[in-house]
Structure formats: C-alpha cells, structure tokens
Design a protein around this motif. Sequence first.
Motif, PDB file in Angstrom:
ATOM      1  N   LEU A  83      -2.419  54.021 -19.226  1.00  0.00           N
ATOM      2  CA  LEU A  83      -1.752  53.746 -17.951  1.00  0.00           C
ATOM      3  C   LEU A  83      -0.937  52.457 -18.007  1.00  0.00           C
ATOM      4  O   LEU A  83       0.181  52.388 -17.482  1.00  0.00           O
ATOM      5  N   THR A  84      -1.485  51.438 -18.661  1.00  0.00           N
ATOM      6  CA  THR A  84      -0.756  50.175 -18.793  1.00  0.00           C
ATOM      7  C   THR A  84       0.531  50.377 -19.581  1.00  0.00           C
ATOM      8  O   THR A  84       1.601  49.889 -19.194  1.00  0.00           O
ATOM      9  N   THR A  85       0.439  51.108 -20.687  1.00  0.00           N
ATOM     10  CA  THR A  85       1.624  51.387 -21.508  1.00  0.00           C
ATOM     11  C   THR A  85       2.674  52.145 -20.702  1.00  0.00           C
ATOM     12  O   THR A  85       3.875  51.840 -20.771  1.00  0.00           O
ATOM     13  N   LEU A  86       2.221  53.130 -19.950  1.00  0.00           N
ATOM     14  CA  LEU A  86       3.136  53.919 -19.116  1.00  0.00           C
ATOM     15  C   LEU A  86       3.822  53.035 -18.077  1.00  0.00           C
ATOM     16  O   LEU A  86       5.049  53.124 -17.882  1.00  0.00           O
ATOM     17  N   MET A  87       3.054  52.154 -17.430  1.00  0.00           N
ATOM     18  CA  MET A  87       3.627  51.246 -16.431  1.00  0.00           C
ATOM     19  C   MET A  87       4.660  50.312 -17.067  1.00  0.00           C
ATOM     20  O   MET A  87       5.716  50.044 -16.493  1.00  0.00           O
ATOM     21  N   LEU A  88       4.344  49.820 -18.250  1.00  0.00           N
ATOM     22  CA  LEU A  88       5.262  48.914 -18.943  1.00  0.00           C
ATOM     23  C   LEU A  88       6.593  49.605 -19.251  1.00  0.00           C
ATOM     24  O   LEU A  88       7.662  49.007 -19.105  1.00  0.00           O
ATOM     25  N   LYS A  89       6.516  50.863 -19.679  1.00  0.00           N
ATOM     26  CA  LYS A  89       7.746  51.616 -19.956  1.00  0.00           C
ATOM     27  C   LYS A  89       8.545  51.825 -18.670  1.00  0.00           C
ATOM     28  O   LYS A  89       9.773  51.704 -18.662  1.00  0.00           O
ATOM     29  N   GLU A  90       7.843  52.121 -17.595  1.00  0.00           N
ATOM     30  CA  GLU A  90       8.531  52.440 -16.345  1.00  0.00           C
ATOM     31  C   GLU A  90       9.228  51.223 -15.737  1.00  0.00           C
ATOM     32  O   GLU A  90      10.247  51.371 -15.068  1.00  0.00           O
ATOM     33  N   ILE A  91       8.696  50.033 -15.998  1.00  0.00           N
ATOM     34  CA  ILE A  91       9.362  48.847 -15.436  1.00  0.00           C
ATOM     35  C   ILE A  91      10.417  48.283 -16.384  1.00  0.00           C
ATOM     36  O   ILE A  91      11.094  47.314 -16.050  1.00  0.00           O
ATOM     37  N   GLY A  92      10.548  48.895 -17.575  1.00  0.00           N
ATOM     38  CA  GLY A  92      11.661  48.538 -18.458  1.00  0.00           C
ATOM     39  C   GLY A  92      11.375  47.530 -19.545  1.00  0.00           C
ATOM     40  O   GLY A  92      12.298  46.860 -20.026  1.00  0.00           O
ATOM     41  N   VAL A  93      10.111  47.406 -19.979  1.00  0.00           N
ATOM     42  CA  VAL A  93       9.804  46.501 -21.095  1.00  0.00           C
ATOM     43  C   VAL A  93      10.418  47.064 -22.372  1.00  0.00           C
ATOM     44  O   VAL A  93      10.271  48.258 -22.677  1.00  0.00           O
ATOM     45  N   ASN A  94      11.103  46.225 -23.133  1.00  0.00           N
ATOM     46  CA  ASN A  94      11.838  46.703 -24.310  1.00  0.00           C
ATOM     47  C   ASN A  94      10.954  47.027 -25.503  1.00  0.00           C
ATOM     48  O   ASN A  94      11.167  48.022 -26.192  1.00  0.00           O
ATOM     49  N   LYS A  95       9.964  46.181 -25.774  1.00  0.00           N
ATOM     50  CA  LYS A  95       9.158  46.378 -26.979  1.00  0.00           C
ATOM     51  C   LYS A  95       7.682  46.319 -26.636  1.00  0.00           C
ATOM     52  O   LYS A  95       7.198  45.317 -26.102  1.00  0.00           O
ATOM     53  N   ILE A  96       6.963  47.401 -26.983  1.00  0.00           N
ATOM     54  CA  ILE A  96       5.541  47.502 -26.656  1.00  0.00           C
ATOM     55  C   ILE A  96       4.756  47.881 -27.901  1.00  0.00           C
ATOM     56  O   ILE A  96       5.036  48.900 -28.532  1.00  0.00           O
ATOM     57  N   THR A  97       3.791  47.053 -28.253  1.00  0.00           N
ATOM     58  CA  THR A  97       2.859  47.366 -29.333  1.00  0.00           C
ATOM     59  C   THR A  97       1.491  47.612 -28.701  1.00  0.00           C
ATOM     60  O   THR A  97       1.054  46.838 -27.848  1.00  0.00           O
ATOM     61  N   VAL A  98       0.830  48.691 -29.126  1.00  0.00           N
ATOM     62  CA  VAL A  98      -0.438  49.058 -28.498  1.00  0.00           C
ATOM     63  C   VAL A  98      -1.517  49.302 -29.555  1.00  0.00           C
ATOM     64  O   VAL A  98      -1.258  49.921 -30.587  1.00  0.00           O
ATOM     65  N   LYS A  99      -2.707  48.826 -29.269  1.00  0.00           N
ATOM     66  CA  LYS A  99      -3.870  49.094 -30.113  1.00  0.00           C
ATOM     67  C   LYS A  99      -4.414  50.471 -29.770  1.00  0.00           C
ATOM     68  O   LYS A  99      -4.693  50.767 -28.614  1.00  0.00           O
ATOM     69  N   ALA A 100      -4.573  51.327 -30.787  1.00  0.00           N
ATOM     70  CA  ALA A 100      -5.110  52.676 -30.583  1.00  0.00           C
ATOM     71  C   ALA A 100      -6.557  52.756 -31.051  1.00  0.00           C
ATOM     72  O   ALA A 100      -6.948  52.115 -32.026  1.00  0.00           O
ATOM     73  N   GLN A 101      -7.346  53.554 -30.347  1.00  0.00           N
ATOM     74  CA  GLN A 101      -8.736  53.763 -30.725  1.00  0.00           C
ATOM     75  C   GLN A 101      -8.894  54.871 -31.759  1.00  0.00           C
ATOM     76  O   GLN A 101      -9.799  54.842 -32.581  1.00  0.00           O
ATOM     77  N   ASN A 102      -8.001  55.854 -31.722  1.00  0.00           N
ATOM     78  CA  ASN A 102      -8.083  56.994 -32.633  1.00  0.00           C
ATOM     79  C   ASN A 102      -6.714  57.668 -32.724  1.00  0.00           C
ATOM     80  O   ASN A 102      -5.761  57.258 -32.044  1.00  0.00           O
ATOM     81  N   ARG A 110       2.444  57.295 -28.337  1.00  0.00           N
ATOM     82  CA  ARG A 110       3.803  57.509 -28.860  1.00  0.00           C
ATOM     83  C   ARG A 110       4.609  58.411 -27.925  1.00  0.00           C
ATOM     84  O   ARG A 110       5.813  58.207 -27.739  1.00  0.00           O
ATOM     85  N   LYS A 111       3.956  59.395 -27.340  1.00  0.00           N
ATOM     86  CA  LYS A 111       4.662  60.310 -26.430  1.00  0.00           C
ATOM     87  C   LYS A 111       5.147  59.607 -25.174  1.00  0.00           C
ATOM     88  O   LYS A 111       6.180  59.976 -24.609  1.00  0.00           O
ATOM     89  N   ILE A 112       4.404  58.595 -24.734  1.00  0.00           N
ATOM     90  CA  ILE A 112       4.815  57.907 -23.499  1.00  0.00           C
ATOM     91  C   ILE A 112       5.684  56.683 -23.778  1.00  0.00           C
ATOM     92  O   ILE A 112       6.045  55.956 -22.855  1.00  0.00           O
ATOM     93  N   GLY A 113       5.992  56.449 -25.062  1.00  0.00           N
ATOM     94  CA  GLY A 113       7.016  55.453 -25.352  1.00  0.00           C
ATOM     95  C   GLY A 113       6.606  54.171 -26.037  1.00  0.00           C
ATOM     96  O   GLY A 113       7.409  53.242 -26.125  1.00  0.00           O
ATOM     97  N   ALA A 114       5.364  54.075 -26.546  1.00  0.00           N
ATOM     98  CA  ALA A 114       4.979  52.866 -27.295  1.00  0.00           C
ATOM     99  C   ALA A 114       5.870  52.731 -28.526  1.00  0.00           C
ATOM    100  O   ALA A 114       6.072  53.699 -29.254  1.00  0.00           O
ATOM    101  N   ASN A 115       6.391  51.541 -28.755  1.00  0.00           N
ATOM    102  CA  ASN A 115       7.267  51.325 -29.914  1.00  0.00           C
ATOM    103  C   ASN A 115       6.489  51.237 -31.221  1.00  0.00           C
ATOM    104  O   ASN A 115       6.962  51.654 -32.273  1.00  0.00           O
ATOM    105  N   HIS A 116       5.287  50.668 -31.142  1.00  0.00           N
ATOM    106  CA  HIS A 116       4.487  50.487 -32.350  1.00  0.00           C
ATOM    107  C   HIS A 116       3.025  50.638 -31.978  1.00  0.00           C
ATOM    108  O   HIS A 116       2.579  50.100 -30.959  1.00  0.00           O
ATOM    109  N   VAL A 117       2.282  51.397 -32.790  1.00  0.00           N
ATOM    110  CA  VAL A 117       0.859  51.616 -32.540  1.00  0.00           C
ATOM    111  C   VAL A 117       0.076  51.117 -33.742  1.00  0.00           C
ATOM    112  O   VAL A 117       0.427  51.410 -34.887  1.00  0.00           O
ATOM    113  N   VAL A 118      -0.968  50.350 -33.492  1.00  0.00           N
ATOM    114  CA  VAL A 118      -1.771  49.787 -34.580  1.00  0.00           C
ATOM    115  C   VAL A 118      -3.215  50.249 -34.452  1.00  0.00           C
ATOM    116  O   VAL A 118      -3.719  50.495 -33.356  1.00  0.00           O
TER     117      VAL A 118
END
Length: 219
Positions: A83-102, A110-118
């Motif tokens: 939800l946080t990633t989705l909100m960030l995309k919707e407000i127009g953040v240019n670069k988003i890196t997200v920690k994934a659990q699995n 990736r489908k909702i627009g994270a630029n980089h997943v770790v």
Amino acid sequence: MNKEFVVIGLGRFGGSIVRSLADQDLEVMAIDKEEDRVNEFASIASHAVVADTTDESVLKSLGIRNFDHVIVAIGDDIQSSILTTLMLKEIGVNKITVKAQNDYHEKVLRKIGANHVVHPERDMGRRIAHNIVSNNVLDYLELSEEHSIVEIAANDRLDGNSLIDLDIRAKYGINIVAIKRGKDILVSPQADEKIATGDVLIVIGADTDITRFEKKLLY
C-alpha cells in the motif's frame, strides 16, 4: 546539489540505510509507525517522523514527492509495504526502492511500479555462501539472477602470468575490469599486465563462468 532520501521502516535494514546515508552527510527523512524507533533516529536522520505511510494525505503533507529517492524498508507487514508503494507511485515519487519478503511480494511490487526491489536476507545468504565455497573470493555483488561482480584474490598459480597469457575472456567468457594492488587500483588493465600473488581481481561475468574460472585456476 545532494540528493534527498526518505526511508520508511526503521528496522535493522531500514535503520542501517539511514545510518549509512547520514554518515555520508546526505539529507534523509526517517519514518516509522513506532514512536520508539523514530526517537532512536531523531539525532541521526535529518528529520525523523512518526507516520502511517499507507495514508496518501500523510505522504502529501510530508512533501514526500519532492524527495529524490524513497526506500520502503517495511519489515513483515507485506500489506503495508504494498500500500505504501502504491501511494508513493500515485503521488508522483520518481524513484522507489522496496524491500521484498519473497518472490510473490516482488512480483506485486514490480506490477505497481517499484523501480527497484531488493531481497536483503536472500542476497546476503548468497553472498556468504559464495564466500564460504571459495577461499579466494573476497567479496561478491549480484548484478542479476545470473551475473555478478566478484573480487578474487590471486594466488601463486596466477603469479607472473599476464592477462593475455591467461586469455581469461576467450576461455571463460568473463572480464577482469580492474586489479587492486595494495592501495592502487588499475582500471581496465592492459593485456600485458602481469598478475602477482596477493592482487585482487575485480571480475564481472555470468556466475557459471566465474565459477569455472575459480575451479580451473584457483582451487
């Protein structure tokens, strides 16, 4: 101008990112829902805020879209991470890196627009395993599922051989992009450059090819 960062989630992973950015004198806003965690970083981060980042109005009020890079380091709460990633995309953040659990979590991110997943735990596990397998491997950085950059310590079997003698690129499909020699670093070394015991070779290539090189020349 220095880039400005936001780190959301101040567990071990997010906290270490905040500390590293602060150590480099970079502007970083640290955010978490837990007040105790935020207080811990109040004297480290440029700004430390208690906030629920799944609320779009909260993100807007903090001016998050004006930051260069947002790192979502939320721990076990996958729903909040998404939800946080989705909100960030919707407000127009240019670069988003997200920690994934699995892997499933990564696919959604990736489908909702994270630029980089770790995957910090998985990637660190691979790094440690690689170091355990070979005494010559000093460091390991995964570039993709199949390619890496590896620091390999040259031993006596390589001593006195030039790069052209070893013909590593043709035989193994990998490239030595630099050689560390004491405090010096030779970038893009010449073909006639001779390797000495103790040199550190910075090698880039497919994991399978790097492993073949290690087994053939270093074991």
